[in-house]
Write a protein that holds these residues in place. Sequence first.
Motif, PDB file in Angstrom:
ATOM      1  N   ASP A 156      76.823  33.205  92.036  1.00 41.97           N
ATOM      2  CA  ASP A 156      76.749  33.224  90.583  1.00 41.97           C
ATOM      3  C   ASP A 156      76.005  34.474  90.134  1.00 41.97           C
ATOM      4  OD1 ASP A 156      76.889  32.498  87.933  1.00 41.97           O
ATOM      5  OD2 ASP A 156      75.141  31.170  88.026  1.00 41.97           O
ATOM      6  N   THR A 157      76.592  35.631  90.445  1.00 49.08           N
ATOM      7  CA  THR A 157      75.971  36.913  90.105  1.00 49.08           C
ATOM      8  C   THR A 157      77.040  37.876  89.604  1.00 49.08           C
ATOM      9  OG1 THR A 157      76.229  37.695  92.395  1.00 49.08           O
ATOM     10  CG2 THR A 157      74.106  36.722  91.807  1.00 49.08           C
ATOM     11  N   LEU A 158      76.638  38.737  88.678  1.00 52.72           N
ATOM     12  CA  LEU A 158      77.486  39.835  88.247  1.00 52.72           C
ATOM     13  C   LEU A 158      77.124  41.055  89.072  1.00 52.72           C
ATOM     14  CD1 LEU A 158      79.487  41.214  86.254  1.00 52.72           C
ATOM     15  CD2 LEU A 158      77.489  41.705  84.802  1.00 52.72           C
ATOM     16  N   ILE A 159      78.130  41.712  89.637  1.00 49.45           N
ATOM     17  CA  ILE A 159      77.890  42.886  90.476  1.00 49.45           C
ATOM     18  C   ILE A 159      78.464  44.119  89.784  1.00 49.45           C
ATOM     19  CG2 ILE A 159      78.303  43.968  92.709  1.00 49.45           C
ATOM     20  CD1 ILE A 159      78.507  41.195  93.922  1.00 49.45           C
ATOM     21  N   LEU A 160      77.586  45.102  89.562  1.00 51.27           N
ATOM     22  CA  LEU A 160      77.999  46.380  88.988  1.00 51.27           C
ATOM     23  C   LEU A 160      77.897  47.459  90.053  1.00 51.27           C
ATOM     24  CD1 LEU A 160      76.078  46.374  85.567  1.00 51.27           C
ATOM     25  CD2 LEU A 160      78.415  45.594  86.006  1.00 51.27           C
ATOM     26  N   HIS A 161      78.802  48.432  89.999  1.00 50.32           N
ATOM     27  CA  HIS A 161      78.693  49.585  90.883  1.00 50.32           C
ATOM     28  C   HIS A 161      77.574  50.469  90.337  1.00 50.32           C
ATOM     29  CE1 HIS A 161      80.593  53.353  92.861  1.00 50.32           C
ATOM     30  NE2 HIS A 161      79.818  52.721  93.710  1.00 50.32           N
ATOM     31  N   ALA A 162      76.371  50.267  90.856  1.00 51.45           N
ATOM     32  CA  ALA A 162      75.195  50.915  90.270  1.00 51.45           C
ATOM     33  C   ALA A 162      74.057  50.952  91.273  1.00 51.45           C
ATOM     34  CB  ALA A 162      74.740  50.163  89.010  1.00 51.45           C
ATOM     35  N   SER A 163      73.190  51.936  91.118  1.00 49.69           N
ATOM     36  CA  SER A 163      71.913  51.967  91.832  1.00 49.69           C
ATOM     37  C   SER A 163      70.854  51.328  90.939  1.00 49.69           C
ATOM     38  CB  SER A 163      71.514  53.405  92.167  1.00 49.69           C
ATOM     39  OG  SER A 163      72.475  54.019  93.008  1.00 49.69           O
ATOM     40  N   VAL A 164      69.819  50.783  91.563  1.00 41.15           N
ATOM     41  CA  VAL A 164      68.738  50.155  90.798  1.00 41.15           C
ATOM     42  C   VAL A 164      67.400  50.509  91.426  1.00 41.15           C
ATOM     43  CG1 VAL A 164      67.831  48.021  89.804  1.00 41.15           C
ATOM     44  CG2 VAL A 164      70.267  48.187  90.323  1.00 41.15           C
ATOM     45  N   VAL A 165      66.461  50.941  90.586  1.00 37.46           N
ATOM     46  CA  VAL A 165      65.083  51.171  91.027  1.00 37.46           C
ATOM     47  C   VAL A 165      64.161  50.447  90.060  1.00 37.46           C
ATOM     48  CG1 VAL A 165      65.513  53.369  92.206  1.00 37.46           C
ATOM     49  CG2 VAL A 165      65.017  53.357  89.756  1.00 37.46           C
ATOM     50  N   GLU A 166      62.922  50.230  90.508  1.00 40.98           N
ATOM     51  CA  GLU A 166      61.964  49.454  89.694  1.00 40.98           C
ATOM     52  C   GLU A 166      60.586  50.070  89.749  1.00 40.98           C
ATOM     53  OE1 GLU A 166      58.473  46.851  89.756  1.00 40.98           O
ATOM     54  OE2 GLU A 166      59.501  47.585  91.541  1.00 40.98           O
ATOM     55  N   ARG A 167      59.876  49.950  88.637  1.00 41.52           N
ATOM     56  CA  ARG A 167      58.467  50.347  88.597  1.00 41.52           C
ATOM     57  C   ARG A 167      57.767  49.498  87.547  1.00 41.52           C
ATOM     58  NH1 ARG A 167      57.025  56.549  87.680  1.00 41.52           N
ATOM     59  NH2 ARG A 167      57.605  56.019  85.539  1.00 41.52           N
ATOM     60  N   GLY A 168      56.607  48.986  87.900  1.00 45.03           N
ATOM     61  CA  GLY A 168      55.849  48.175  86.963  1.00 45.03           C
ATOM     62  C   GLY A 168      56.547  46.900  86.563  1.00 45.03           C
ATOM     63  N   GLY A 169      57.396  46.377  87.452  1.00 49.26           N
ATOM     64  CA  GLY A 169      58.104  45.141  87.163  1.00 49.26           C
ATOM     65  C   GLY A 169      59.353  45.311  86.330  1.00 49.26           C
ATOM     66  N   ARG A 170      59.681  46.550  85.931  1.00 46.70           N
ATOM     67  CA  ARG A 170      60.847  46.800  85.080  1.00 46.70           C
ATOM     68  C   ARG A 170      61.873  47.631  85.856  1.00 46.70           C
ATOM     69  NH1 ARG A 170      58.912  48.888  79.316  1.00 46.70           N
ATOM     70  NH2 ARG A 170      57.829  50.478  80.568  1.00 46.70           N
ATOM     71  N   ALA A 171      63.120  47.201  85.784  1.00 42.55           N
ATOM     72  CA  ALA A 171      64.177  47.831  86.566  1.00 42.55           C
ATOM     73  C   ALA A 171      64.983  48.806  85.734  1.00 42.55           C
ATOM     74  CB  ALA A 171      65.096  46.767  87.158  1.00 42.55           C
ATOM     75  N   LEU A 172      65.376  49.889  86.368  1.00 43.31           N
ATOM     76  CA  LEU A 172      66.262  50.892  85.789  1.00 43.31           C
ATOM     77  C   LEU A 172      67.605  50.767  86.497  1.00 43.31           C
ATOM     78  CD1 LEU A 172      66.948  53.604  84.271  1.00 43.31           C
ATOM     79  CD2 LEU A 172      65.932  54.781  86.242  1.00 43.31           C
ATOM     80  N   VAL A 173      68.647  50.439  85.736  1.00 42.08           N
ATOM     81  CA  VAL A 173      69.994  50.272  86.283  1.00 42.08           C
ATOM     82  C   VAL A 173      70.779  51.545  86.019  1.00 42.08           C
ATOM     83  CG1 VAL A 173      72.090  48.871  86.265  1.00 42.08           C
ATOM     84  CG2 VAL A 173      69.861  47.793  85.850  1.00 42.08           C
ATOM     85  N   LEU A 174      71.392  52.107  87.085  1.00 40.55           N
ATOM     86  CA  LEU A 174      72.085  53.391  87.015  1.00 40.55           C
ATOM     87  C   LEU A 174      73.541  53.219  87.437  1.00 40.55           C
ATOM     88  CD1 LEU A 174      69.295  55.416  88.862  1.00 40.55           C
ATOM     89  CD2 LEU A 174      69.848  55.676  86.422  1.00 40.55           C
ATOM     90  N   PRO A 175      74.416  52.748  86.544  1.00 42.12           N
ATOM     91  CA  PRO A 175      75.827  52.611  86.910  1.00 42.12           C
ATOM     92  C   PRO A 175      76.496  53.976  87.010  1.00 42.12           C
ATOM     93  CG  PRO A 175      75.247  51.264  84.985  1.00 42.12           C
ATOM     94  CD  PRO A 175      74.162  52.252  85.182  1.00 42.12           C
ATOM     95  N   GLY A 176      77.428  54.098  87.946  1.00 42.02           N
ATOM     96  CA  GLY A 176      78.138  55.365  88.073  1.00 42.02           C
ATOM     97  C   GLY A 176      79.191  55.317  89.153  1.00 42.02           C
ATOM     98  N   THR A 177      80.194  56.148  89.010  1.00 43.62           N
ATOM     99  CA  THR A 177      81.234  56.261  90.020  1.00 43.62           C
ATOM    100  C   THR A 177      80.757  57.172  91.139  1.00 43.62           C
ATOM    101  OG1 THR A 177      82.195  58.115  88.806  1.00 43.62           O
ATOM    102  CG2 THR A 177      83.073  55.927  88.340  1.00 43.62           C
ATOM    103  N   SER A 178      81.517  57.251  92.219  1.00 44.75           N
ATOM    104  CA  SER A 178      81.193  58.151  93.316  1.00 44.75           C
ATOM    105  C   SER A 178      81.203  59.585  92.814  1.00 44.75           C
ATOM    106  CB  SER A 178      82.217  57.982  94.444  1.00 44.75           C
ATOM    107  OG  SER A 178      81.927  58.840  95.519  1.00 44.75           O
ATOM    108  N   GLY A 179      80.132  60.318  93.087  1.00 45.19           N
ATOM    109  CA  GLY A 179      80.018  61.694  92.621  1.00 45.19           C
ATOM    110  C   GLY A 179      79.236  61.858  91.340  1.00 45.19           C
ATOM    111  N   SER A 180      78.840  60.746  90.725  1.00 42.47           N
ATOM    112  CA  SER A 180      78.083  60.837  89.469  1.00 42.47           C
ATOM    113  C   SER A 180      76.628  61.237  89.702  1.00 42.47           C
ATOM    114  CB  SER A 180      78.122  59.497  88.734  1.00 42.47           C
ATOM    115  OG  SER A 180      77.472  58.485  89.498  1.00 42.47           O
TER     116      SER A 180
END
Length: 274
Positions: free
Chosen positions: A85-109
């Motif tokens: 029961d999860t949505l999967i996006l083609h994206a990288s994700v990093v976190e700092r201070g408990g807050r996540a940065l979602v970076l969606p992108g195609t190959s080469g972006s």
Amino acid sequence: MRSRLSAIAEAVATNYTGYRVHDAASPIVVDTRVAIVGERPRPFAAPRIIARIDGENPFPSAPLHQAVQVLETALNYGIAFLNLDTLILHASVVERGGRALVLPGTSGSGKSTLAAALELRGWRLLSDEMAVIRASDGAVLPIVRPISLKNEAIDALARFDPGAAIGRRHEGTSKGIIAYCRPTAESISRGRETAHPAWLVFPRFRRGAEPALAPLDRTTAFGRGLGHGVNYRRLGAAGFNTLADLVEACPAYDLMFRALDEAVACIESLTTTG
């Protein structure tokens, strides 16, 4: 995951150094089974490899020198098609201070290279290829695996931080030259900690372009996110609602960059102001 191939053993030993090794005597829940096996289609023909995922072969065989790429692709496939029961996006994700940065992108972006650069500047890696977002509460589930770098991005990250743990280069793959950057010890040790998205940034590497960070309205952000949905249609209404909640909760931006230090500076300016 099973394989008798020395190339797979070498890749696991190099790229997964520092990961916890499961005690074979202890019980474990297995979500999917991946086997990388060798085959020789004809006598005297060059050996090839094939990935078997839960007993099926979803990909054609590949040359032996592509063993590491086949392994990582098979692991991604196994995760993407789990009935969760999860949505999967083609994206990288990093976190700092408990807050996540979602970076969606195609190959080469440039999303993977940017995620690696941010991790080397104190962020925690949650995922390189897939943002796995839990429908029940919108949390991002961590999948801390080696970061895939391709072609020019390999040298770009090495110049950005000579201490980056970049493994051996694999030439002649379907995507050119590939190398994998091992996550930091902190990212690995915190590999079970979820995080809630706080920013949605769509990175686009463009040679010679001036760095620019531009806000996106929610309608545009939803459409962009939809384009990166791996299992959106399979989830139906749950996929729509999860993506809509993500866009509602996170300010969205388009990031154009030509160099990693400029991209990191843009992200830092964004996160320190909001």
